[in-house]
Design a protein around this motif. Sequence first.
Motif, PDB file in Angstrom:
ATOM      1  N   UNK A   1      41.910  61.675  25.809  1.00 26.92           N
ATOM      2  CA  UNK A   1      41.211  62.501  26.786  1.00 26.92           C
ATOM      3  C   UNK A   1      42.147  62.769  27.963  1.00 26.92           C
ATOM      4  N   UNK A   2      42.256  64.028  28.332  1.00 27.41           N
ATOM      5  CA  UNK A   2      43.049  64.405  29.500  1.00 27.41           C
ATOM      6  C   UNK A   2      42.092  64.805  30.627  1.00 27.41           C
ATOM      7  N   UNK A   3      42.439  64.420  31.849  1.00 28.70           N
ATOM      8  CA  UNK A   3      41.546  64.616  32.983  1.00 28.70           C
ATOM      9  C   UNK A   3      42.263  65.343  34.110  1.00 28.70           C
ATOM     10  N   UNK A   4      41.586  66.290  34.720  1.00 25.70           N
ATOM     11  CA  UNK A   4      42.141  67.071  35.821  1.00 25.70           C
ATOM     12  C   UNK A   4      41.126  67.105  36.943  1.00 25.70           C
ATOM     13  N   UNK A   5      41.432  66.421  38.041  1.00 26.52           N
ATOM     14  CA  UNK A   5      40.523  66.360  39.192  1.00 26.52           C
ATOM     15  C   UNK A   5      40.858  67.448  40.201  1.00 26.52           C
ATOM     16  N   UNK A   6      39.827  67.914  40.892  1.00 20.20           N
ATOM     17  CA  UNK A   6      40.020  68.927  41.933  1.00 20.20           C
ATOM     18  C   UNK A   6      38.868  68.844  42.927  1.00 20.20           C
ATOM     19  N   UNK A   7      39.003  69.582  44.015  1.00 19.00           N
ATOM     20  CA  UNK A   7      37.910  69.685  44.967  1.00 19.00           C
ATOM     21  C   UNK A   7      38.094  68.927  46.260  1.00 19.00           C
ATOM     22  N   UNK A   8      39.177  68.184  46.384  1.00 17.13           N
ATOM     23  CA  UNK A   8      39.415  67.465  47.624  1.00 17.13           C
ATOM     24  C   UNK A   8      39.750  68.408  48.767  1.00 17.13           C
ATOM     25  N   UNK A   9      39.786  67.857  49.972  1.00 17.06           N
ATOM     26  CA  UNK A   9      40.114  68.664  51.127  1.00 17.06           C
ATOM     27  C   UNK A   9      39.837  67.922  52.410  1.00 17.06           C
ATOM     28  N   UNK A  10      39.905  68.669  53.508  1.00 10.63           N
ATOM     29  CA  UNK A  10      39.644  68.113  54.836  1.00 10.63           C
ATOM     30  C   UNK A  10      38.239  68.497  55.259  1.00 10.63           C
ATOM     31  N   UNK A  11      37.471  67.517  55.696  1.00 14.39           N
ATOM     32  CA  UNK A  11      36.090  67.767  56.106  1.00 14.39           C
ATOM     33  C   UNK A  11      35.779  66.903  57.322  1.00 14.39           C
ATOM     34  N   UNK A  12      34.901  67.380  58.165  1.00 15.66           N
ATOM     35  CA  UNK A  12      34.488  66.584  59.316  1.00 15.66           C
ATOM     36  C   UNK A  12      33.469  65.531  58.903  1.00 15.66           C
ATOM     37  N   UNK A  13      33.392  64.477  59.664  1.00 14.37           N
ATOM     38  CA  UNK A  13      32.397  63.443  59.418  1.00 14.37           C
ATOM     39  C   UNK A  13      31.009  64.068  59.382  1.00 14.37           C
ATOM     40  N   UNK A  14      30.215  63.635  58.407  1.00 12.86           N
ATOM     41  CA  UNK A  14      28.890  64.202  58.211  1.00 12.86           C
ATOM     42  C   UNK A  14      28.862  65.362  57.239  1.00 12.86           C
ATOM     43  N   UNK A  15      30.030  65.850  56.867  1.00 11.40           N
ATOM     44  CA  UNK A  15      30.119  66.976  55.947  1.00 11.40           C
ATOM     45  C   UNK A  15      30.021  66.561  54.493  1.00 11.40           C
ATOM     46  N   UNK A  16      30.206  67.550  53.610  1.00  6.05           N
ATOM     47  CA  UNK A  16      30.056  67.327  52.175  1.00  6.05           C
ATOM     48  C   UNK A  16      31.213  67.954  51.408  1.00  6.05           C
ATOM     49  N   UNK A  17      31.471  67.388  50.238  1.00  3.53           N
ATOM     50  CA  UNK A  17      32.432  67.934  49.292  1.00  3.53           C
ATOM     51  C   UNK A  17      31.913  67.687  47.892  1.00  3.53           C
ATOM     52  N   UNK A  18      32.312  68.536  46.950  1.00  3.16           N
ATOM     53  CA  UNK A  18      32.037  68.269  45.546  1.00  3.16           C
ATOM     54  C   UNK A  18      33.366  68.200  44.803  1.00  3.16           C
TER      55      UNK A  18
END
Length: 121
Positions: A1-18
């Motif tokens: 199985x090969x895996x490719x992660x994405x979606x990181x970034x800079x966010x302020x406290x209290x914010x959201x990311x997927x």
Amino acid sequence: VQLQASGGGLVQAGGSLRLSCAASGRFPSAYAFGWFRQAPGKGREFVAAISWNAEDTFYKDSVKGRFTISRDSAKNTVYLQATNLKPEDTAVYYCAADAKQYNWPPEFGFWGQGTLVTVSS
């Protein structure tokens, strides 16, 4: 199985990311998946996991109620929805897959590259 992660970034406290983890290879839908993270200067730690059939999940205590792991088997993708983010959530996040098919609890044997999440205060 090969895996490719994405979606990181800079966010302020209290914010959201997927975060997303795209899986490829033989029968990715047969594997449990998980997310781990590694903060600067610290070791890698478990964050969340989901079973191959999505019936079971478990989480690190400090993210319960804030993070949700899910999977879309049709897209061979696993997600980590992170809400109410805190500065201490800053880390490189890695996705992982079980080394065995149809296994629970998982014994992670496949790892993707990381994606950086930075939470500013």
